[in-house]
Design an enzyme around this catalytic site. Structure first.
Site, PDB file in Angstrom:
ATOM      1  CG  ASP A 113      35.901 -25.277  44.164  1.00 32.80           C
ATOM      2  OD1 ASP A 113      35.237 -24.548  43.395  1.00 32.80           O
ATOM      3  OD2 ASP A 113      36.410 -26.350  43.801  1.00 32.80           O
ATOM      4  CD  GLU A 114      36.748 -21.863  40.143  1.00 34.57           C
ATOM      5  OE1 GLU A 114      37.330 -21.056  39.384  1.00 34.57           O
ATOM      6  OE2 GLU A 114      35.917 -22.682  39.735  1.00 34.57           O
ATOM      7  CG  ASP A 153      40.601 -23.503  41.513  1.00 36.93           C
ATOM      8  OD1 ASP A 153      39.705 -23.995  42.226  1.00 36.93           O
ATOM      9  OD2 ASP A 153      40.876 -23.912  40.375  1.00 36.93           O
TER      10      ASP A 153
END
Length: 248
Positions: free
Chosen positions: A105-106, A13
């Site tokens: 973003d993960e 993350d």
């Protein structure tokens, strides 16, 4: 009997991703409170320095500037964020080809067999990944590694920002006792309210419920999360690269 090698699901993350990318692109912004969303007048993302001032996503821009007049306010540059996202995923694929691009973003990944291939334990894989992202991209990421996707996602939040947590089976009760039920991935506000009404306040208390009670109360999705929290893998990785995300 499970060996440590069943602890292979990784969740990465990025920390304050959009604002972090802006700080990576412009070193003069490092250490400063930065927000994006100038084009809409609503904050889309805030750096950790901005969050420390009480400035959060969704706040009106004029309210944030009233709180902190020297705030660095930038328009969102989703094209650049997408390029950085692909760079992050490509670094992750150096460690394993089994990568699910969960959001911009993960990502999730499966490290099964990587300890032998890479010659290092899960903790070292997490360290190498974080080091590579920091050195090559100027960003920090937080990493969780555990038995299931639900547990790995819990772990990546545990030491944010720029941290890592490996949660093995024998330590599950410790982590789950300190996890509020509404902080579990897959337990939405409605499900959390039903559980809280029955005195179920932690993830650990939830795992102690009878299977039939879980199914009756939360149906199949809740039951699957219940299994995942016990370290029983239900959610498989979706390995097809994404072309778009439900939410930026």
């Amino acid at each position: 009997m499970h060996s440590p090698s069943d602890c292979t699901i990784l969740h990465v993350d990025a920390d304050g991703f959009f604002a972090g990318v802006e700080q990576a692109l412009n070193p003069a912004l490092r250490g400063r409170p930065v927000v994006t969303g100038a084009e809409r007048g609503i904050i889309a993302a805030a750096s950790y320095e901005a969050k420390a001032l009480g400035i959060k996503r969704g706040l009106q821009l004029h309210e944030a500037q009233a709180l902190y007049p020297d705030l660095a306010v930038l328009p969102s540059d989703y094209e650049t964020y997408s390029l950085y996202s692909q760079r992050l995923f490509s670094i992750l694929r150096r460690f394993t080809p089994h990568v699910e691009e969960y959001s911009i973003d993960e990502a999730f990944a499966d490290l099964q067999g990587c300890d032998k291939l890479l010659g290092c334990a899960q903790e070292r894989v997490a360290e190498k990944l974080r080091d590579a992202v920091r050195t090559e991209m100027g960003l920090t990421v937080s990493v969780g590694i555990s038995l299931t996707k639900t547990l790995a996602k819990l772990c990546s939040k545990f030491r944010k920002p720029d941290g890592q947590t490996v949660l093995r089976r024998e330590h599950l009760p410790i982590m789950l006792r300190r996890t509020p039920i509404d902080k579990v991935w897959g337990i939405g506000p409605a499900s959390a309210a039903k559980l809280l009404a029955r005195g179920i306040t932690t993830a650990h208390a939830f795992t102690l419920m009878e299977a039939a009670s879980v199914i009756k109360l939360l149906h199949k999705p809740g039951y699957e999360t219940w299994l995942e929290l016990q370290g029983r893998q239900v959610f498989k990785l979706e390995l097809n690269p994404k072309t778009e995300y439900a939410s930026m």
